[in-house]
Design a protein around this motif. Structure first.
Motif, PDB file in Angstrom:
ATOM      1  N   GLY A 297       0.827  -1.199   0.000  1.00 54.89           N
ATOM      2  CA  GLY A 297       0.000   0.000   0.000  1.00 54.89           C
ATOM      3  C   GLY A 297       0.857   1.243   0.000  1.00 54.89           C
ATOM      4  N   SER A 298       0.205   2.390  -0.019  1.00 57.62           N
ATOM      5  CA  SER A 298       0.930   3.660  -0.076  1.00 57.62           C
ATOM      6  C   SER A 298       1.419   4.109   1.293  1.00 57.62           C
ATOM      7  CB  SER A 298       0.025   4.748  -0.652  1.00 57.62           C
ATOM      8  OG  SER A 298      -0.992   5.100   0.276  1.00 57.62           O
ATOM      9  N   GLY A 299       0.787   3.599   2.341  1.00 63.31           N
ATOM     10  CA  GLY A 299       1.120   4.044   3.687  1.00 63.31           C
ATOM     11  C   GLY A 299       0.399   5.321   4.086  1.00 63.31           C
ATOM     12  N   ARG A 300      -0.544   5.764   3.248  1.00 63.26           N
ATOM     13  CA  ARG A 300      -1.300   6.979   3.524  1.00 63.26           C
ATOM     14  C   ARG A 300      -2.738   6.824   3.026  1.00 63.26           C
ATOM     15  NH1 ARG A 300       2.681   7.278   5.921  1.00 63.26           N
ATOM     16  NH2 ARG A 300       4.095   9.053   6.253  1.00 63.26           N
ATOM     17  N   LEU A 301      -3.609   7.727   3.441  1.00 67.03           N
ATOM     18  CA  LEU A 301      -5.008   7.693   3.014  1.00 67.03           C
ATOM     19  C   LEU A 301      -5.262   8.700   1.898  1.00 67.03           C
ATOM     20  CD1 LEU A 301      -6.789   7.456   6.482  1.00 67.03           C
ATOM     21  CD2 LEU A 301      -6.798   5.691   4.699  1.00 67.03           C
ATOM     22  N   THR A 302      -6.113   8.312   0.967  1.00 65.20           N
ATOM     23  CA  THR A 302      -6.558   9.194  -0.109  1.00 65.20           C
ATOM     24  C   THR A 302      -8.060   9.378   0.007  1.00 65.20           C
ATOM     25  OG1 THR A 302      -4.811   8.547  -1.657  1.00 65.20           O
ATOM     26  CG2 THR A 302      -6.852   9.372  -2.616  1.00 65.20           C
ATOM     27  N   PHE A 303      -8.527  10.613  -0.112  1.00 67.12           N
ATOM     28  CA  PHE A 303      -9.970  10.859  -0.114  1.00 67.12           C
ATOM     29  C   PHE A 303     -10.482  10.506  -1.506  1.00 67.12           C
ATOM     30  CE2 PHE A 303     -13.821  13.648   0.006  1.00 67.12           C
ATOM     31  CZ  PHE A 303     -14.417  13.035   1.105  1.00 67.12           C
ATOM     32  N   VAL A 304     -11.291   9.463  -1.593  1.00 70.45           N
ATOM     33  CA  VAL A 304     -11.645   8.861  -2.871  1.00 70.45           C
ATOM     34  C   VAL A 304     -12.369   9.837  -3.793  1.00 70.45           C
ATOM     35  CG1 VAL A 304     -12.965   7.017  -3.984  1.00 70.45           C
ATOM     36  CG2 VAL A 304     -11.654   6.540  -1.897  1.00 70.45           C
ATOM     37  N   ASN A 305     -13.292  10.628  -3.252  1.00 66.93           N
ATOM     38  CA  ASN A 305     -14.021  11.561  -4.103  1.00 66.93           C
ATOM     39  C   ASN A 305     -13.081  12.592  -4.722  1.00 66.93           C
ATOM     40  OD1 ASN A 305     -15.825  14.313  -4.306  1.00 66.93           O
ATOM     41  ND2 ASN A 305     -17.004  12.483  -4.819  1.00 66.93           N
ATOM     42  N   ASP A 306     -12.105  13.057  -3.954  1.00 66.89           N
ATOM     43  CA  ASP A 306     -11.132  14.011  -4.496  1.00 66.89           C
ATOM     44  C   ASP A 306     -10.330  13.383  -5.635  1.00 66.89           C
ATOM     45  OD1 ASP A 306     -11.889  16.011  -2.787  1.00 66.89           O
ATOM     46  OD2 ASP A 306     -10.165  15.817  -1.439  1.00 66.89           O
ATOM     47  N   PHE A 307      -9.933  12.134  -5.460  1.00 65.74           N
ATOM     48  CA  PHE A 307      -9.177  11.439  -6.489  1.00 65.74           C
ATOM     49  C   PHE A 307      -9.993  11.334  -7.777  1.00 65.74           C
ATOM     50  CE2 PHE A 307      -7.866   7.098  -8.176  1.00 65.74           C
ATOM     51  CZ  PHE A 307      -6.785   7.589  -8.889  1.00 65.74           C
ATOM     52  N   ILE A 308     -11.253  10.955  -7.647  1.00 64.51           N
ATOM     53  CA  ILE A 308     -12.122  10.833  -8.822  1.00 64.51           C
ATOM     54  C   ILE A 308     -12.285  12.186  -9.510  1.00 64.51           C
ATOM     55  CG2 ILE A 308     -14.465  10.304  -9.612  1.00 64.51           C
ATOM     56  CD1 ILE A 308     -14.583   8.222  -7.317  1.00 64.51           C
ATOM     57  N   ARG A 309     -12.512  13.229  -8.732  1.00 63.52           N
ATOM     58  CA  ARG A 309     -12.653  14.575  -9.305  1.00 63.52           C
ATOM     59  C   ARG A 309     -11.366  15.003 -10.020  1.00 63.52           C
ATOM     60  NH1 ARG A 309     -16.996  17.807  -7.434  1.00 63.52           N
ATOM     61  NH2 ARG A 309     -18.334  16.690  -5.946  1.00 63.52           N
ATOM     62  N   ASP A 310     -10.215  14.664  -9.454  1.00 62.55           N
ATOM     63  CA  ASP A 310      -8.951  15.005 -10.097  1.00 62.55           C
ATOM     64  C   ASP A 310      -8.791  14.283 -11.441  1.00 62.55           C
ATOM     65  OD1 ASP A 310      -8.052  16.822  -8.260  1.00 62.55           O
ATOM     66  OD2 ASP A 310      -6.780  15.403  -7.159  1.00 62.55           O
ATOM     67  N   LEU A 311      -9.259  13.047 -11.516  1.00 62.62           N
ATOM     68  CA  LEU A 311      -9.179  12.314 -12.780  1.00 62.62           C
ATOM     69  C   LEU A 311      -9.994  13.012 -13.863  1.00 62.62           C
ATOM     70  CD1 LEU A 311      -9.486   8.602 -11.558  1.00 62.62           C
ATOM     71  CD2 LEU A 311      -7.422   9.774 -12.353  1.00 62.62           C
ATOM     72  N   TYR A 312     -11.192  13.471 -13.515  1.00 62.98           N
ATOM     73  CA  TYR A 312     -12.020  14.209 -14.489  1.00 62.98           C
ATOM     74  C   TYR A 312     -11.364  15.540 -14.839  1.00 62.98           C
ATOM     75  CZ  TYR A 312     -16.008  11.022 -14.362  1.00 62.98           C
ATOM     76  OH  TYR A 312     -16.822   9.924 -14.508  1.00 62.98           O
ATOM     77  N   LYS A 313     -10.895  16.249 -13.827  1.00 63.75           N
ATOM     78  CA  LYS A 313     -10.293  17.568 -14.044  1.00 63.75           C
ATOM     79  C   LYS A 313      -9.102  17.488 -14.993  1.00 63.75           C
ATOM     80  CE  LYS A 313      -7.867  21.258 -11.546  1.00 63.75           C
ATOM     81  NZ  LYS A 313      -7.385  21.713 -10.194  1.00 63.75           N
ATOM     82  N   HIS A 314      -8.202  16.535 -14.766  1.00 66.56           N
ATOM     83  CA  HIS A 314      -7.005  16.415 -15.594  1.00 66.56           C
ATOM     84  C   HIS A 314      -7.298  15.768 -16.942  1.00 66.56           C
ATOM     85  CE1 HIS A 314      -3.987  17.831 -12.717  1.00 66.56           C
ATOM     86  NE2 HIS A 314      -4.743  17.264 -11.777  1.00 66.56           N
ATOM     87  N   SER A 315      -8.521  15.283 -17.113  1.00 61.78           N
ATOM     88  CA  SER A 315      -8.971  14.771 -18.416  1.00 61.78           C
ATOM     89  C   SER A 315      -9.826  15.818 -19.137  1.00 61.78           C
ATOM     90  CB  SER A 315      -9.770  13.479 -18.236  1.00 61.78           C
ATOM     91  OG  SER A 315      -8.990  12.480 -17.609  1.00 61.78           O
TER      92      SER A 315
END
Length: 260
Positions: free
Chosen positions: A194-212
């Motif tokens: 694992g990464s050893g850290r937490l990711t806020f899933v909704n933020d990650f999804i929004r970032d994928l759309y934003k950078h696309s």
């Protein structure tokens, strides 16, 4: 001496180095052909993973325990190391935050997770000294099969489809399968990946759309009634340093989306 990847259509198979690995399907495995060579590592990448299927203990047990143990017993003698994949979900009810492979399993029972626990118990019974088990956290790529949250997200971004998703306002330890493969190639003991850290899933999804260059609010409708019933606490792989940064997760995932 080459490595062998069993499960050529799995998510992980797409990220193993082609120059040092051979790949075979998990269907109709030719055991005699495998035994003709000496392998450095054999990676068991097949499993029944459709976690959205409920109340199917027999199906999960057959694929993830019986078939897997039979295969390992047949091929373990022709490899230096055999690598199996379990799941960090075996600790999904941990309340302390960080988890380590030494911690007692603590999970919300599902047929999939129960089958992975049973597989690990079988491997601990003895006779599997050159078999190591990796416990990856959630990983996703464009090769994710249909039926999962991120397969829906990726399909929406690639094909510009409008979708409805359940609640994603929670934290998870997330990685890309590329990182899981990197760890698999060097691991020499049972370990969490694992990464050893937490990711806020909704933020990650929004970032994928934003950078696309897509508007999340235009393409995604949120409906909590679509959420999975499985409960997960905010657990992550214990580490004093970041093992896989969020920026790398985002970059690796976007690269997949652009190359699809």
């Amino acid at each position: 001496m080459k490595n062998l990847v069993i499960g050529s259509t799995s998510q992980l198979a797409h990220y193993f180095p082609k120059e040092s690995c051979e790949f075979i399907s998990s269907r109709n495995i030719d055991i005699s052909s495998i035994k003709e060579k000496r392998w450095d590592r054999i990676f068991i990448c097949f499993a029944e993973q459709r976690t959205f299927i409920e109340d199917s203990y027999e199906m999960f047990t057959k694929a993830n325990v019986d078939d897997t143990i039979t295969l390992i017993n047949s091929i373990k003698g022709c490899a230096n190391t055999v690598v199996t994949y379990l799941t960090a979900e075996l600790w999904n009810q941990t309340t302390t935050g960080s988890i380590s492979v030494e911690d007692t399993f603590n999970y919300d029972k599902t047929p999939y997770i129960e089958s992975k626990k049973l597989l690990f118990s079988k491997l601990l019974e003895g006779g599997f000294e050159n078999v190591i088990s990796l416990f990856p956290v959630n990983f996703n790529s464009v090769h994710r099969k249909k039926g999962y949250l991120f397969s829906k997200i990726f399909d929406s971004i690639i094909n510009k489809k409008k979708i409805t998703i359940g609640n994603t306002y929670f934290y998870r330890d997330l990685v890309h399968p590329k990182f899981v493969v990197e760890q698999s190639l060097t691991a020499n003991k049972n370990m969490l990946v694992g990464s050893g850290r937490l990711t806020f899933v909704n933020d990650f999804i929004r970032d994928l759309y934003k950078h696309s260059n897509l508007d999340y609010n235009e393409y995604v409708t949120e409906d909590a009634s679509c959420s999975l019933r499985t409960k997960r606490n905010m657990y992550y792989v214990h580490s004093n340093e970041v093992l896989y940064p969020y920026k790398t997760l985002l970059t690796d995932t976007l690269k997949d989306l652009k190359n699809d």
